[in-house]
Design a protein around this motif. Structure first.
Motif, mmCIF file in Angstrom:
data_model
loop_
_atom_site.group_PDB
_atom_site.id
_atom_site.type_symbol
_atom_site.label_atom_id
_atom_site.label_comp_id
_atom_site.label_asym_id
_atom_site.label_seq_id
_atom_site.Cartn_x
_atom_site.Cartn_y
_atom_site.Cartn_z
ATOM 1 N N PRO A 1 0.808 -1.218 0.000
ATOM 2 C CA PRO A 1 0.000 0.000 0.000
ATOM 3 C C PRO A 1 0.846 1.275 0.000
ATOM 4 C CG PRO A 1 -0.869 -1.558 1.586
ATOM 5 C CD PRO A 1 0.433 -2.125 1.090
ATOM 6 N N LEU A 2 1.989 1.251 0.667
ATOM 7 C CA LEU A 2 2.861 2.418 0.682
ATOM 8 C C LEU A 2 3.349 2.729 -0.729
ATOM 9 C CD1 LEU A 2 4.575 4.597 2.105
ATOM 10 C CD2 LEU A 2 6.333 2.836 2.398
ATOM 11 N N MET A 3 3.838 1.712 -1.436
ATOM 12 C CA MET A 3 4.331 1.922 -2.792
ATOM 13 C C MET A 3 3.195 2.345 -3.727
ATOM 14 S SD MET A 3 7.459 1.761 -2.455
ATOM 15 C CE MET A 3 7.831 2.099 -4.147
ATOM 16 N N THR A 4 2.014 1.775 -3.540
ATOM 17 C CA THR A 4 0.858 2.172 -4.352
ATOM 18 C C THR A 4 0.553 3.647 -4.138
ATOM 19 O OG1 THR A 4 -0.073 -0.048 -4.256
ATOM 20 C CG2 THR A 4 -1.595 1.743 -4.795
ATOM 21 N N GLY A 5 0.602 4.101 -2.893
ATOM 22 C CA GLY A 5 0.354 5.514 -2.590
ATOM 23 C C GLY A 5 1.395 6.423 -3.215
ATOM 24 N N ILE A 6 2.662 6.026 -3.163
ATOM 25 C CA ILE A 6 3.724 6.832 -3.763
ATOM 26 C C ILE A 6 3.516 6.937 -5.267
ATOM 27 C CG2 ILE A 6 6.203 6.869 -4.290
ATOM 28 C CD1 ILE A 6 6.655 5.782 -1.443
ATOM 29 N N VAL A 7 3.176 5.819 -5.913
ATOM 30 C CA VAL A 7 2.937 5.831 -7.367
ATOM 31 C C VAL A 7 1.749 6.738 -7.695
ATOM 32 C CG1 VAL A 7 2.185 4.416 -9.319
ATOM 33 C CG2 VAL A 7 3.984 3.594 -7.796
ATOM 34 N N GLU A 8 0.685 6.668 -6.908
ATOM 35 C CA GLU A 8 -0.485 7.526 -7.152
ATOM 36 C C GLU A 8 -0.130 9.001 -7.001
ATOM 37 O OE1 GLU A 8 -3.528 6.066 -4.538
ATOM 38 O OE2 GLU A 8 -3.893 4.291 -5.771
ATOM 39 N N LEU A 9 0.637 9.337 -5.976
ATOM 40 C CA LEU A 9 1.056 10.730 -5.800
ATOM 41 C C LEU A 9 1.922 11.195 -6.962
ATOM 42 C CD1 LEU A 9 1.926 10.745 -1.994
ATOM 43 C CD2 LEU A 9 0.090 12.031 -3.110
ATOM 44 N N TYR A 10 2.865 10.356 -7.375
ATOM 45 C CA TYR A 10 3.764 10.701 -8.480
ATOM 46 C C TYR A 10 2.964 10.882 -9.771
ATOM 47 C CZ TYR A 10 7.724 10.454 -11.657
ATOM 48 O OH TYR A 10 8.652 10.728 -12.620
ATOM 49 N N THR A 11 2.027 9.977 -10.022
ATOM 50 C CA THR A 11 1.194 10.051 -11.226
ATOM 51 C C THR A 11 0.337 11.307 -11.235
ATOM 52 O OG1 THR A 11 1.128 7.635 -11.308
ATOM 53 C CG2 THR A 11 -0.523 8.794 -12.587
ATOM 54 N N ALA A 12 -0.098 11.725 -10.061
ATOM 55 C CA ALA A 12 -0.929 12.927 -9.952
ATOM 56 C C ALA A 12 -0.103 14.207 -10.056
ATOM 57 C CB ALA A 12 -1.705 12.904 -8.637
ATOM 58 N N GLY A 13 1.222 14.084 -10.131
ATOM 59 C CA GLY A 13 2.073 15.258 -10.276
ATOM 60 C C GLY A 13 2.526 15.878 -8.971
ATOM 61 N N ALA A 14 2.379 15.150 -7.867
ATOM 62 C CA ALA A 14 2.792 15.685 -6.569
ATOM 63 C C ALA A 14 4.316 15.806 -6.504
ATOM 64 C CB ALA A 14 2.304 14.777 -5.447
ATOM 65 N N ASP A 15 4.798 16.791 -5.771
ATOM 66 C CA ASP A 15 6.233 16.931 -5.527
ATOM 67 C C ASP A 15 6.615 15.961 -4.423
ATOM 68 O OD1 ASP A 15 6.674 18.972 -7.386
ATOM 69 O OD2 ASP A 15 6.057 20.508 -5.952
ATOM 70 N N LEU A 16 7.455 14.975 -4.761
ATOM 71 C CA LEU A 16 7.891 13.988 -3.794
ATOM 72 C C LEU A 16 9.275 14.366 -3.264
ATOM 73 C CD1 LEU A 16 6.837 10.736 -5.673
ATOM 74 C CD2 LEU A 16 5.592 11.960 -3.888
ATOM 75 N N PRO A 17 9.606 13.913 -2.067
ATOM 76 C CA PRO A 17 10.947 14.176 -1.523
ATOM 77 C C PRO A 17 12.024 13.599 -2.438
ATOM 78 C CG PRO A 17 9.512 13.228 0.155
ATOM 79 C CD PRO A 17 8.788 13.152 -1.144
ATOM 80 N N SER A 18 13.188 14.215 -2.437
ATOM 81 C CA SER A 18 14.266 13.696 -3.270
ATOM 82 C C SER A 18 14.581 12.258 -2.860
ATOM 83 C CB SER A 18 15.513 14.567 -3.142
ATOM 84 O OG SER A 18 15.982 14.530 -1.814
ATOM 85 N N GLY A 19 14.916 11.444 -3.817
ATOM 86 C CA GLY A 19 15.221 10.054 -3.567
ATOM 87 C C GLY A 19 14.041 9.118 -3.775
ATOM 88 N N ILE A 20 12.824 9.646 -3.880
ATOM 89 C CA ILE A 20 11.652 8.819 -4.159
ATOM 90 C C ILE A 20 11.203 9.126 -5.573
ATOM 91 C CG2 ILE A 20 9.275 8.269 -3.515
ATOM 92 C CD1 ILE A 20 9.903 9.087 -0.702
ATOM 93 N N GLU A 21 11.563 8.261 -6.472
ATOM 94 C CA GLU A 21 11.217 8.477 -7.885
ATOM 95 C C GLU A 21 10.926 7.167 -8.540
ATOM 96 O OE1 GLU A 21 14.168 10.919 -9.750
ATOM 97 O OE2 GLU A 21 14.269 12.164 -8.001
#
Length: 69
Positions: free
Chosen positions: A49-69
């Motif tokens: 679920p954590l990785m799914t959430g990160i992918v959803e945020l990234y797909t939505a164009g959210a600014d993620l902390p450096s190192g999470i890409e």
């Protein structure tokens, strides 16, 4: 394959460190020594679920902390 050659020295980096850790925990008789490099520890039930959430945020164009890409 390790069953055929006997205990081995195993090295794992990044995701390989997780695989090596799993091998050591599940089949200690197959491992003579283990080296873990750049590992993040054992992933628990919350990892998916954590990785799914990160992918959803990234797909939505959210600014993620450096190192999470």
């Amino acid at each position: 394959m390790l069953e055929a050659v006997g205990p081995a020295h195993v090295v794992g980096a990044s995701l390989g460190a997780l695989i090596t850790q799993t091998l050591v925990l599940r089949h200690p008789d197959l491992v003579r020594s283990a080296t873990f490099m750049f590992g993040g520890g054992q992933f628990g039930p919350s990892w998916g679920p954590l990785m799914t959430g990160i992918v959803e945020l990234y797909t939505a164009g959210a600014d993620l902390p450096s190192g999470i890409e």
